[in-house]
Design a protein around this motif. Structure first.
Motif: not given
Length: 354
Positions: A4-6, A23-24, A28-29, A123-124
């Protein structure tokens, strides 16, 4: 191994807010939130200031939720007493006379935290819950996070790991960064009550100088009952309950936090005439009685190469002016901006490949 990125440790206010903003602002992260609890409990931190109120409404877009589920806050109000004070009408009082022009709120923290985390997922962000973080191996923008979920253990990689574990201070303790402030030896005992008398109704039934002495709601303020070596908060909550806590200097006040804590806590409140006036006939939710010792602490370092501490995971001073969510808001916003800036080059490289 997933990457994961974060990865965010903790999904309450700070962790969920960071996930929402990441996410907002940068969809892309990829963001993973690891939350220990199956359901949030009614923790303290129930009041915002105007600053954290602005963060919730203007930055996180929580206006509708706050209006539906929580109470507005009418600033701070203080009550002082001496031997001549037997009720609120006798006490010296200071607080806002008119209604506040900038929004702040009295919060049901479990309700708010659940809504923020659900919003982050919408938000993903990915969520594993309940899951307990067992280990974090830090590298240079290349980390490994190991967590347990049920009988399953998983290790994931990430570019950034953000600690939002609150007073558990997961990373800060692992790195030896948390320092207790021994020169500010405060502790707190608190509980939630049902059936606490409505302060504005008490005032309306009182003498004219008291009933006509205010335009704004006294009850909707965070009411402080002040004494030598202590102060007491009364915070109304949107479900009809009231949070009541005692913060005290352990050098000056001896309030048992052991087997007799409930008895001494109740007796302490009943010995303050104005405070006792509101809990007459009220019921203390004894199962909710909690305590914190050594309230004040700070970290020596907020951030490193691909890791950061946010909110209570980094520092806490005193609940006196409700600064906890202010610090959480500032640290979340600053951390998110750093993560966005650090990963911006990587995002550009991804677009060029496509």
């Amino acid at each position: 191994m997933k990457h994961y990125d974060v990865v965010i440790l903790g999904g309450a206010f700070s962790g969920a807010a960071a996930a929402i903003l990441l996410r907002r602002d940068r969809p892309d992260l990829s963001v993973l939130v690891v939350e220990r609890l199956e359901a949030f409990d009614a923790k303290v931190g129930e009041a915002t200031t105007e600053m954290s109120g602005m963060f919730l409404t203007r930055r996180l877009a929580m206006w509708q939720h706050l209006e539906r589920e929580h109470l507005p806050k009418e600033g701070l109000r203080y009550w002082f007493s001496n031997d001549q004070v037997h009720r609120h009408a006798d006490a010296s009082e200071t607080g806002a006379y008119q209604r506040s022009t900038v929004p702040s709120f009295q919060l049901r923290r479990d309700t708010l935290d659940e809504h923020l985390l659900a919003t982050a997922v919408a938000e993903g962000a990915e969520l594993v819950r309940p899951a307990r973080v067992r280990d974090v191996e830090l590298g240079d923008f290349d980390h490994r996070v190991t967590f347990e979920q049920g009988d399953r253990t998983e290790t994931v990689g990430c570019r950034w790991v953000l600690d939002a574990t609150g007073r558990a201070n997961f990373l800060g303790k692992r790195l030896g960064l948390i320092e207790r402030n021994r020169e500010h030896p405060t502790a707190a005992v608190w509980c939630r009550w049902e059936g606490v008398r409505h302060l504005d109704d008490v005032a309306a039934r009182g003498p004219l100088h008291f009933s006509r002495g205010n335009v704004a709601s006294r009850r909707l303020a965070t009411n402080h009952y002040m004494g030598f070596g202590y102060w007491v908060w009364y915070i109304p909550l949107g479900n009809g309950e009231t949070s009541i806590g005692v913060v005290f200097d352990t050098r000056l006040i001896q309030l048992d936090r052991g087997s007799n804590m409930a008895q001494e806590y109740r007796a302490f409140l009943q010995a303050i005439p104005a405070a006792a006036e509101l809990i007459e006939g009220a019921t203390m939710k004894a199962e909710d009685l909690r305590t914190y010792s050594n309230l004040a602490y700070v970290t020596r370092q907020y951030m490193g190469n691909g890791w950061a501490l946010m909110g209570d995971a980094a520092a806490f001073l005193d609940p006196y002016y409700s600064p906890g969510l202010d610090h959480a808001s500032f640290s979340v916003e600053a951390t998110v901006e750093v993560v966005k800036a650090q990963t911006a080059g990587e995002a550009a490289d991804r677009k060029s490949v496509v």
